[in-house]
Design an enzyme around this catalytic site. Structure first.
Site, PDB file in Angstrom:
ATOM      1  N   SER A 135      46.394 106.295  87.756  1.00 30.92           N
ATOM      2  CA  SER A 135      47.400 106.822  86.848  1.00 30.92           C
ATOM      3  C   SER A 135      47.029 106.338  85.451  1.00 30.92           C
ATOM      4  O   SER A 135      45.878 106.429  85.029  1.00 30.92           O
ATOM      5  CB  SER A 135      48.804 106.376  87.276  1.00 30.92           C
ATOM      6  OG  SER A 135      49.794 106.949  86.457  1.00 30.92           O
ATOM      7  N   TYR A 149      51.004 115.763  80.129  1.00 32.66           N
ATOM      8  CA  TYR A 149      50.201 114.702  80.712  1.00 32.66           C
ATOM      9  C   TYR A 149      51.110 113.639  81.317  1.00 32.66           C
ATOM     10  O   TYR A 149      50.920 113.214  82.462  1.00 32.66           O
ATOM     11  CB  TYR A 149      49.288 114.097  79.655  1.00 32.66           C
ATOM     12  CG  TYR A 149      48.391 112.999  80.172  1.00 32.66           C
ATOM     13  CD1 TYR A 149      47.433 113.252  81.154  1.00 32.66           C
ATOM     14  CD2 TYR A 149      48.494 111.701  79.667  1.00 32.66           C
ATOM     15  CE1 TYR A 149      46.606 112.242  81.626  1.00 32.66           C
ATOM     16  CE2 TYR A 149      47.661 110.691  80.128  1.00 32.66           C
ATOM     17  CZ  TYR A 149      46.723 110.966  81.111  1.00 32.66           C
ATOM     18  OH  TYR A 149      45.909 109.962  81.574  1.00 32.66           O
ATOM     19  N   LYS A 153      51.743 112.389  85.372  1.00 25.92           N
ATOM     20  CA  LYS A 153      51.572 111.006  85.799  1.00 25.92           C
ATOM     21  C   LYS A 153      52.878 110.389  86.290  1.00 25.92           C
ATOM     22  O   LYS A 153      52.886 109.629  87.272  1.00 25.92           O
ATOM     23  CB  LYS A 153      50.983 110.176  84.651  1.00 25.92           C
ATOM     24  CG  LYS A 153      49.560 110.581  84.277  1.00 25.92           C
ATOM     25  CD  LYS A 153      48.601 110.461  85.460  1.00 25.92           C
ATOM     26  CE  LYS A 153      47.159 110.715  85.071  1.00 25.92           C
ATOM     27  NZ  LYS A 153      46.229 110.584  86.217  1.00 25.92           N
TER      28      LYS A 153
END
Length: 277
Positions: A135, A149, A153
């Site tokens: 991650s 993004y 994650k």
């Protein structure tokens, strides 16, 4: 470590490449996936049967299951499964195309989920193993201009946290790796930028437009790769592995702020409870 067998996605560059190089040098076997087999031809030539390369785009979900099944069939026991494949998508949410949104989620989150789902029957059958999810501190903290993004994650971290509780009884450990900035080429070659909208010029979201020209990161990718490999020898599996002083700082600040805000609502939260019967 030398007797272990690993399955790692995205071994052509970045942490995947560094981990693969270190593992092969130590005598381990690696099933490594790449989109272009030529990118690991040098490793195959140097290490022969220690490396089991496979062409795979993790957004091709049927192919994910096929490749994972083939890897276990060919190599037998696989001790560690590493979800490393992924990339950064940067730009304000409004600047992104529908295709960019979908591909970011499919690659960074759903692709990892499908790798795990394909591996779990094999890990259970062999009596355990380790799952490692790459991650970023951006799975716990956020910056403007990286909303998708961060979504990918934060999403995969939620999945992995729950998964860890689901599979602990089968001897399967789960670790989420939280690197800070590292000199892996992520900013220059491993990230994609949205088409800018003039409305966001001069706003906080526009700061990411210069990501490829940002100062060099502090993280040493070789040291980080070694730390990830070493973490798989720890029992129980660490839930999170924080790598880099910047990662610690960003995560600490974000968690402290979130906890402080939560504490202010302790009394008001209780006002919506149903009366005790």
């Amino acid at each position: 470590m030398t007797a272990q067998t690993w399955l790692i996605t995205g071994v052509s560059s970045g942490f995947g490449r560094r981990m693969t190089e270190q593992l092969l040098a130590d005598g381990a076997r690696v099933a490594g996936t790449v989109r272009d087999l030529d990118s690991v031809a040098d490793l195959k030539a140097a290490y022969g049967d220690q490396l089991w390369p496979a062409a795979l785009d993790v957004t091709d979900f049927p192919a994910v299951r096929r490749v994972v099944d083939e890897a276990f069939a060919e190599l037998g026991r696989i001790d560690v499964v590493v979800n490393n494949a992924g990339y950064g998508l940067f730009g304000a949410a409004e600047e992104l195309s529908d295709e960019q949104v979908q591909h970011q989620i499919d690659t960074n989150m759903t692709g990892s989920i499908q790798v795990v789902r394909a591996a779990l029957p094999h890990l259970r059958a062999q009596g355990g193993g380790r799952i490692v999810q790459l991650s970023t501190y951006g799975g716990q903290a956020t910056h403007p201009g990286a909303s998708l993004y961060h979504a990918s994650k934060w999403g995969i971290e939620g999945f992995m946290e729950s998964l860890a509780k689901e599979v602990a009884g089968f001897g399967i450990g789960v670790t989420i790796v939280e690197p800070g900035g590292a000199r892996t080429g992520f900013r220059s070659g491993g990230s994609r930028l949205a088409e800018p909208l003039a409305a966001y010029d001069g706003t906080p979201a526009a700061m990411v437009r210069g990501i490829r020209n940002a100062p060099a990161s502090v993280g040493d990718p070789a040291k980080m790769a070694a730390a990830i490999i070493a973490s798989t020898g720890r029992t129980p599996a660490p839930r999170r592995l924080v790598l880099g002083s910047d990662s610690y700082r960003f995560m600490h600040d974000a968690l402290t702020e979130r906890l402080a805000e939560l504490e202010t609502q302790k009394e008001s939260a209780a006002t919506t409870d149903s009366p005790v019967a």
